[in-house]
Design a protein around this motif. Sequence first.
Motif, PDB file in Angstrom:
ATOM      1  N   ASP A   1     -25.673  21.433   9.796  1.00 25.20           N
ATOM      2  CA  ASP A   1     -26.847  22.301   9.830  1.00 25.20           C
ATOM      3  C   ASP A   1     -28.151  21.512   9.936  1.00 25.20           C
ATOM      4  O   ASP A   1     -29.188  22.069  10.315  1.00 25.20           O
ATOM      5  N   PHE A   2     -28.097  20.218   9.604  1.00 25.11           N
ATOM      6  CA  PHE A   2     -29.304  19.390   9.649  1.00 25.11           C
ATOM      7  C   PHE A   2     -29.390  18.581  10.943  1.00 25.11           C
ATOM      8  O   PHE A   2     -30.457  18.492  11.560  1.00 25.11           O
ATOM      9  N   TYR A   3     -28.280  17.971  11.341  1.00 25.69           N
ATOM     10  CA  TYR A   3     -28.288  17.060  12.475  1.00 25.69           C
ATOM     11  C   TYR A   3     -27.643  17.637  13.729  1.00 25.69           C
ATOM     12  O   TYR A   3     -27.808  17.078  14.818  1.00 25.69           O
ATOM     13  N   GLY A   4     -26.893  18.715  13.587  1.00 26.51           N
ATOM     14  CA  GLY A   4     -26.192  19.275  14.732  1.00 26.51           C
ATOM     15  C   GLY A   4     -24.994  18.434  15.130  1.00 26.51           C
ATOM     16  O   GLY A   4     -24.506  17.605  14.358  1.00 26.51           O
ATOM     17  N   TYR A   5     -24.530  18.646  16.362  1.00 33.08           N
ATOM     18  CA  TYR A   5     -23.352  17.948  16.866  1.00 33.08           C
ATOM     19  C   TYR A   5     -23.784  16.725  17.682  1.00 33.08           C
ATOM     20  O   TYR A   5     -24.861  16.699  18.261  1.00 33.08           O
ATOM     21  N   GLY A   6     -22.916  15.740  17.744  1.00 33.92           N
ATOM     22  CA  GLY A   6     -23.196  14.598  18.604  1.00 33.92           C
ATOM     23  C   GLY A   6     -23.185  13.267  17.871  1.00 33.92           C
ATOM     24  O   GLY A   6     -22.961  13.179  16.652  1.00 33.92           O
ATOM     25  N   ILE A   7     -23.441  12.221  18.627  1.00 35.60           N
ATOM     26  CA  ILE A   7     -23.309  10.849  18.139  1.00 35.60           C
ATOM     27  C   ILE A   7     -24.350  10.524  17.076  1.00 35.60           C
ATOM     28  O   ILE A   7     -24.048   9.867  16.072  1.00 35.60           O
ATOM     29  N   LYS A   8     -25.581  10.960  17.255  1.00 35.71           N
ATOM     30  CA  LYS A   8     -26.631  10.606  16.307  1.00 35.71           C
ATOM     31  C   LYS A   8     -26.339  11.158  14.916  1.00 35.71           C
ATOM     32  O   LYS A   8     -26.495  10.464  13.908  1.00 35.71           O
ATOM     33  N   GLY A   9     -25.895  12.409  14.858  1.00 36.44           N
ATOM     34  CA  GLY A   9     -25.508  12.982  13.575  1.00 36.44           C
ATOM     35  C   GLY A   9     -24.308  12.269  12.977  1.00 36.44           C
ATOM     36  O   GLY A   9     -24.216  12.091  11.755  1.00 36.44           O
ATOM     37  N   PHE A  10     -23.391  11.842  13.835  1.00 32.66           N
ATOM     38  CA  PHE A  10     -22.205  11.107  13.393  1.00 32.66           C
ATOM     39  C   PHE A  10     -22.610   9.782  12.760  1.00 32.66           C
ATOM     40  O   PHE A  10     -22.087   9.392  11.709  1.00 32.66           O
ATOM     41  N   VAL A  11     -23.550   9.078  13.380  1.00 37.43           N
ATOM     42  CA  VAL A  11     -24.017   7.794  12.848  1.00 37.43           C
ATOM     43  C   VAL A  11     -24.689   7.991  11.495  1.00 37.43           C
ATOM     44  O   VAL A  11     -24.440   7.236  10.544  1.00 37.43           O
ATOM     45  N   LEU A  12     -25.527   9.007  11.376  1.00 36.74           N
ATOM     46  CA  LEU A  12     -26.187   9.268  10.091  1.00 36.74           C
ATOM     47  C   LEU A  12     -25.159   9.621   9.011  1.00 36.74           C
ATOM     48  O   LEU A  12     -25.306   9.221   7.847  1.00 36.74           O
ATOM     49  N   SER A  13     -24.114  10.337   9.391  1.00 30.44           N
ATOM     50  CA  SER A  13     -23.057  10.677   8.428  1.00 30.44           C
ATOM     51  C   SER A  13     -22.269   9.434   8.022  1.00 30.44           C
ATOM     52  O   SER A  13     -21.837   9.318   6.857  1.00 30.44           O
ATOM     53  N   MET A  14     -22.069   8.503   8.946  1.00 25.88           N
ATOM     54  CA  MET A  14     -21.403   7.244   8.586  1.00 25.88           C
ATOM     55  C   MET A  14     -22.248   6.456   7.589  1.00 25.88           C
ATOM     56  O   MET A  14     -21.722   5.890   6.616  1.00 25.88           O
ATOM     57  N   ILE A  15     -23.555   6.388   7.810  1.00 24.50           N
ATOM     58  CA  ILE A  15     -24.431   5.665   6.883  1.00 24.50           C
ATOM     59  C   ILE A  15     -24.393   6.312   5.509  1.00 24.50           C
ATOM     60  O   ILE A  15     -24.279   5.632   4.474  1.00 24.50           O
ATOM     61  N   GLU A  16     -24.474   7.629   5.470  1.00 20.30           N
ATOM     62  CA  GLU A  16     -24.406   8.351   4.194  1.00 20.30           C
ATOM     63  C   GLU A  16     -23.089   8.086   3.480  1.00 20.30           C
ATOM     64  O   GLU A  16     -23.057   7.854   2.269  1.00 20.30           O
ATOM     65  N   THR A  17     -21.992   8.095   4.249  1.00 18.80           N
ATOM     66  CA  THR A  17     -20.668   7.849   3.665  1.00 18.80           C
ATOM     67  C   THR A  17     -20.565   6.433   3.139  1.00 18.80           C
ATOM     68  O   THR A  17     -19.986   6.193   2.064  1.00 18.80           O
ATOM     69  N   ALA A  18     -21.105   5.473   3.866  1.00 16.42           N
ATOM     70  CA  ALA A  18     -21.072   4.080   3.414  1.00 16.42           C
ATOM     71  C   ALA A  18     -21.798   3.915   2.087  1.00 16.42           C
ATOM     72  O   ALA A  18     -21.340   3.189   1.191  1.00 16.42           O
ATOM     73  N   ILE A  19     -22.917   4.584   1.932  1.00 14.69           N
ATOM     74  CA  ILE A  19     -23.666   4.522   0.670  1.00 14.69           C
ATOM     75  C   ILE A  19     -22.859   5.142  -0.462  1.00 14.69           C
ATOM     76  O   ILE A  19     -22.774   4.597  -1.577  1.00 14.69           O
ATOM     77  N   GLU A  20     -22.216   6.287  -0.174  1.00 18.80           N
ATOM     78  CA  GLU A  20     -21.441   6.980  -1.209  1.00 18.80           C
ATOM     79  C   GLU A  20     -20.210   6.183  -1.629  1.00 18.80           C
ATOM     80  O   GLU A  20     -19.941   6.009  -2.822  1.00 18.80           O
ATOM     81  N   VAL A  21     -19.446   5.707  -0.639  1.00 17.83           N
ATOM     82  CA  VAL A  21     -18.184   5.025  -0.925  1.00 17.83           C
ATOM     83  C   VAL A  21     -18.410   3.722  -1.694  1.00 17.83           C
ATOM     84  O   VAL A  21     -17.601   3.334  -2.540  1.00 17.83           O
ATOM     85  N   THR A  22     -19.529   3.054  -1.417  1.00 20.07           N
ATOM     86  CA  THR A  22     -19.813   1.766  -2.075  1.00 20.07           C
ATOM     87  C   THR A  22     -20.696   1.917  -3.306  1.00 20.07           C
ATOM     88  O   THR A  22     -21.114   0.908  -3.890  1.00 20.07           O
ATOM     89  N   ASP A  23     -20.981   3.166  -3.701  1.00 20.93           N
ATOM     90  CA  ASP A  23     -21.887   3.416  -4.830  1.00 20.93           C
ATOM     91  C   ASP A  23     -23.223   2.703  -4.645  1.00 20.93           C
ATOM     92  O   ASP A  23     -23.786   2.141  -5.584  1.00 20.93           O
ATOM     93  N   GLY A  24     -23.706   2.734  -3.412  1.00 22.78           N
ATOM     94  CA  GLY A  24     -25.010   2.154  -3.121  1.00 22.78           C
ATOM     95  C   GLY A  24     -25.005   0.654  -2.912  1.00 22.78           C
ATOM     96  O   GLY A  24     -26.065   0.047  -2.719  1.00 22.78           O
ATOM     97  N   LYS A  25     -23.816   0.028  -2.882  1.00 20.89           N
ATOM     98  CA  LYS A  25     -23.735  -1.428  -2.741  1.00 20.89           C
ATOM     99  C   LYS A  25     -23.573  -1.886  -1.294  1.00 20.89           C
ATOM    100  O   LYS A  25     -23.427  -3.085  -1.037  1.00 20.89           O
ATOM    101  N   VAL A  26     -23.573  -0.965  -0.347  1.00 19.81           N
ATOM    102  CA  VAL A  26     -23.351  -1.333   1.050  1.00 19.81           C
ATOM    103  C   VAL A  26     -24.419  -2.323   1.509  1.00 19.81           C
ATOM    104  O   VAL A  26     -25.608  -2.178   1.219  1.00 19.81           O
ATOM    105  N   GLU A  27     -23.986  -3.356   2.214  1.00 19.91           N
ATOM    106  CA  GLU A  27     -24.904  -4.404   2.668  1.00 19.91           C
ATOM    107  C   GLU A  27     -25.679  -3.946   3.896  1.00 19.91           C
ATOM    108  O   GLU A  27     -25.192  -3.148   4.712  1.00 19.91           O
ATOM    109  N   ALA A  28     -26.871  -4.492   4.044  1.00 20.57           N
ATOM    110  CA  ALA A  28     -27.679  -4.197   5.231  1.00 20.57           C
ATOM    111  C   ALA A  28     -26.932  -4.593   6.494  1.00 20.57           C
ATOM    112  O   ALA A  28     -27.077  -3.938   7.541  1.00 20.57           O
ATOM    113  N   ARG A  29     -26.114  -5.629   6.420  1.00 21.85           N
ATOM    114  CA  ARG A  29     -25.325  -6.063   7.568  1.00 21.85           C
ATOM    115  C   ARG A  29     -24.408  -4.943   8.053  1.00 21.85           C
ATOM    116  O   ARG A  29     -24.243  -4.733   9.265  1.00 21.85           O
ATOM    117  N   VAL A  30     -23.804  -4.219   7.126  1.00 19.35           N
ATOM    118  CA  VAL A  30     -22.893  -3.129   7.472  1.00 19.35           C
ATOM    119  C   VAL A  30     -23.673  -1.971   8.097  1.00 19.35           C
ATOM    120  O   VAL A  30     -23.237  -1.388   9.098  1.00 19.35           O
TER     121      VAL A  30
END
Length: 236
Positions: free
Chosen positions: A57-86
């Motif tokens: 509902d925020f980003y719609g369909y497509g690659i850009k929304g997918f990338v933002l969801s990956m970043i959000e997931t990386a933050i969640e899965v690592t409890d905020g420890k995800v490296e800038a490199r990742v």
Amino acid sequence: MTMRPITAIGFDADDTLWQNEQFFRSTESHFSGLLKEFAAHDVVAERLLAAEKRNLDFYGYGIKGFVLSMIETAIEVTDGKVEARVIGEILDVGREMLRHPVETLPHVRDVLEALSGHYMLVLITKGDLFDQERKLAQSGLGDFFDAVEIVSEKTATTYRRVFSRLADGPERAMMIGNSLKSDIVPAIAAGAWGVFVPHELTWVLEHVEPPSDAPRFRQIAHLGELPGILETIMAA
């Protein structure tokens, strides 16, 4: 003079005219590898899908929304420890997806060429405007279409509006696509024909039961069978 039962044909784009989902799957696999120290692939995939659902509902369909969801997931899965490199690598793979050459599916060009001039052909797709325009331009298929509609969502209302504005209404239109949820069920609900062309890699959020009892539902193995379906309907 007898009115033709079908005067307009709508085509979905991703995984109907050209490959799409396979690039999301391969990117998801790469993404889960980046987080393997924190969670197994299945866990990462589940969390990513949940983020995509939340973010539609925020980003719609497509690659850009997918990338933002990956970043959000990386933050969640690592409890905020995800490296800038990742995070940087996630952005890189997203840009690579946006640069990936278009691969048209079998029979597409031949079928569009055969139907062009006999029906109004309309490309009806959802997703990011710039990316969908890029893919259409790279595909070399743009000249076959009388109109292009890039929409935020595909509903019965969408199909009624598009086919009423561009053609003779949904009752004399047909929609072709690989998604039962987006391409077929709402098109039939709007009064159009719906022809399902299964693709082996259809996104899980596009899965619903086929409307097998609907008189205007058809299913074909590949797009090359579409002219035969049309001949049968037109001759009835």
